[in-house]
Scaffold this motif. Structure first.
Motif, mmCIF file in Angstrom:
data_model
loop_
_atom_site.group_PDB
_atom_site.id
_atom_site.type_symbol
_atom_site.label_atom_id
_atom_site.label_comp_id
_atom_site.label_asym_id
_atom_site.label_seq_id
_atom_site.Cartn_x
_atom_site.Cartn_y
_atom_site.Cartn_z
ATOM 1 N N TRP A 16 -69.965 0.755 -71.868
ATOM 2 C CA TRP A 16 -69.769 1.858 -70.932
ATOM 3 C C TRP A 16 -68.506 2.630 -71.283
ATOM 4 N N GLU A 17 -68.590 3.936 -71.173
ATOM 5 C CA GLU A 17 -67.427 4.801 -71.357
ATOM 6 C C GLU A 17 -67.100 5.459 -70.025
ATOM 7 N N VAL A 18 -65.810 5.612 -69.770
ATOM 8 C CA VAL A 18 -65.346 6.247 -68.540
ATOM 9 C C VAL A 18 -64.700 7.575 -68.887
ATOM 10 N N ARG A 19 -65.084 8.578 -68.143
ATOM 11 C CA ARG A 19 -64.449 9.886 -68.292
ATOM 12 C C ARG A 19 -63.846 10.234 -66.931
ATOM 13 N N GLU A 20 -62.551 10.550 -66.918
ATOM 14 C CA GLU A 20 -61.865 10.877 -65.675
ATOM 15 C C GLU A 20 -61.366 12.314 -65.710
ATOM 16 N N GLY A 21 -61.330 12.911 -64.549
ATOM 17 C CA GLY A 21 -60.814 14.266 -64.456
ATOM 18 C C GLY A 21 -60.083 14.456 -63.142
ATOM 19 N N GLY A 22 -59.140 15.351 -63.128
ATOM 20 C CA GLY A 22 -58.385 15.642 -61.914
ATOM 21 C C GLY A 22 -57.058 14.912 -61.880
ATOM 22 N N PRO A 23 -56.263 15.175 -60.841
ATOM 23 C CA PRO A 23 -54.918 14.611 -60.769
ATOM 24 C C PRO A 23 -54.864 13.117 -60.436
ATOM 25 N N VAL A 24 -55.928 12.556 -59.847
ATOM 26 C CA VAL A 24 -55.953 11.136 -59.482
ATOM 27 C C VAL A 24 -56.863 10.398 -60.459
ATOM 28 N N LEU A 25 -56.317 9.389 -61.135
ATOM 29 C CA LEU A 25 -57.114 8.604 -62.080
ATOM 30 C C LEU A 25 -57.872 7.524 -61.311
ATOM 31 N N LEU A 26 -59.075 7.878 -60.861
ATOM 32 C CA LEU A 26 -59.849 7.010 -59.980
ATOM 33 C C LEU A 26 -60.232 5.689 -60.634
ATOM 34 N N TRP A 27 -60.712 5.732 -61.861
ATOM 35 C CA TRP A 27 -61.156 4.498 -62.509
ATOM 36 C C TRP A 27 -59.978 3.552 -62.751
ATOM 37 N N GLU A 28 -58.842 4.108 -63.066
ATOM 38 C CA GLU A 28 -57.639 3.292 -63.246
ATOM 39 C C GLU A 28 -57.291 2.561 -61.948
ATOM 40 N N ARG A 29 -57.434 3.243 -60.819
ATOM 41 C CA ARG A 29 -57.187 2.618 -59.513
ATOM 42 C C ARG A 29 -58.200 1.500 -59.258
ATOM 43 N N ILE A 30 -59.448 1.750 -59.576
ATOM 44 C CA ILE A 30 -60.496 0.735 -59.377
ATOM 45 C C ILE A 30 -60.184 -0.504 -60.206
ATOM 46 N N GLU A 31 -59.799 -0.308 -61.455
ATOM 47 C CA GLU A 31 -59.481 -1.451 -62.317
ATOM 48 C C GLU A 31 -58.291 -2.238 -61.786
ATOM 49 N N ARG A 32 -57.276 -1.565 -61.246
ATOM 50 C CA ARG A 32 -56.117 -2.273 -60.676
ATOM 51 C C ARG A 32 -56.532 -3.136 -59.494
ATOM 52 N N VAL A 33 -57.379 -2.598 -58.618
ATOM 53 C CA VAL A 33 -57.835 -3.355 -57.448
ATOM 54 C C VAL A 33 -58.677 -4.551 -57.889
#
Length: 72
Positions: A16-33
């Protein structure tokens, strides 16, 4: 609050590849949780408490940081 952020998962050659956009890195937050949850030993639902107050809503556990929840 709307940030216009997004995270998209797409299959690519057996992974799986993740592509993020915008000022909040959503996937990074998900991985931290998810990492914090794993490090805490994957506690059961009954070990969490929900705190609701004027400043927002937080899901709490003794072995995890407070997890802010979006307002309805």
């Amino acid at each position: 609050m709307t940030t216009s952020s997004s995270a998209t998962l797409t299959p690519a050659e057996g992974r799986w590849e993740v592509r993020e956009g915008g000022p909040v890195l959503l996937w990074e937050r998900i991985e931290r949780v998810l990492s914090a949850y794993d490090e805490a030993g994957r506690p059961g639902l009954k070990t969490f408490t929900l705190h609701v107050y004027d400043g927002g809503q937080h899901l709490r556990h003794l072995n995890l940081l407070g997890l802010p929840l979006p307002r309805p």
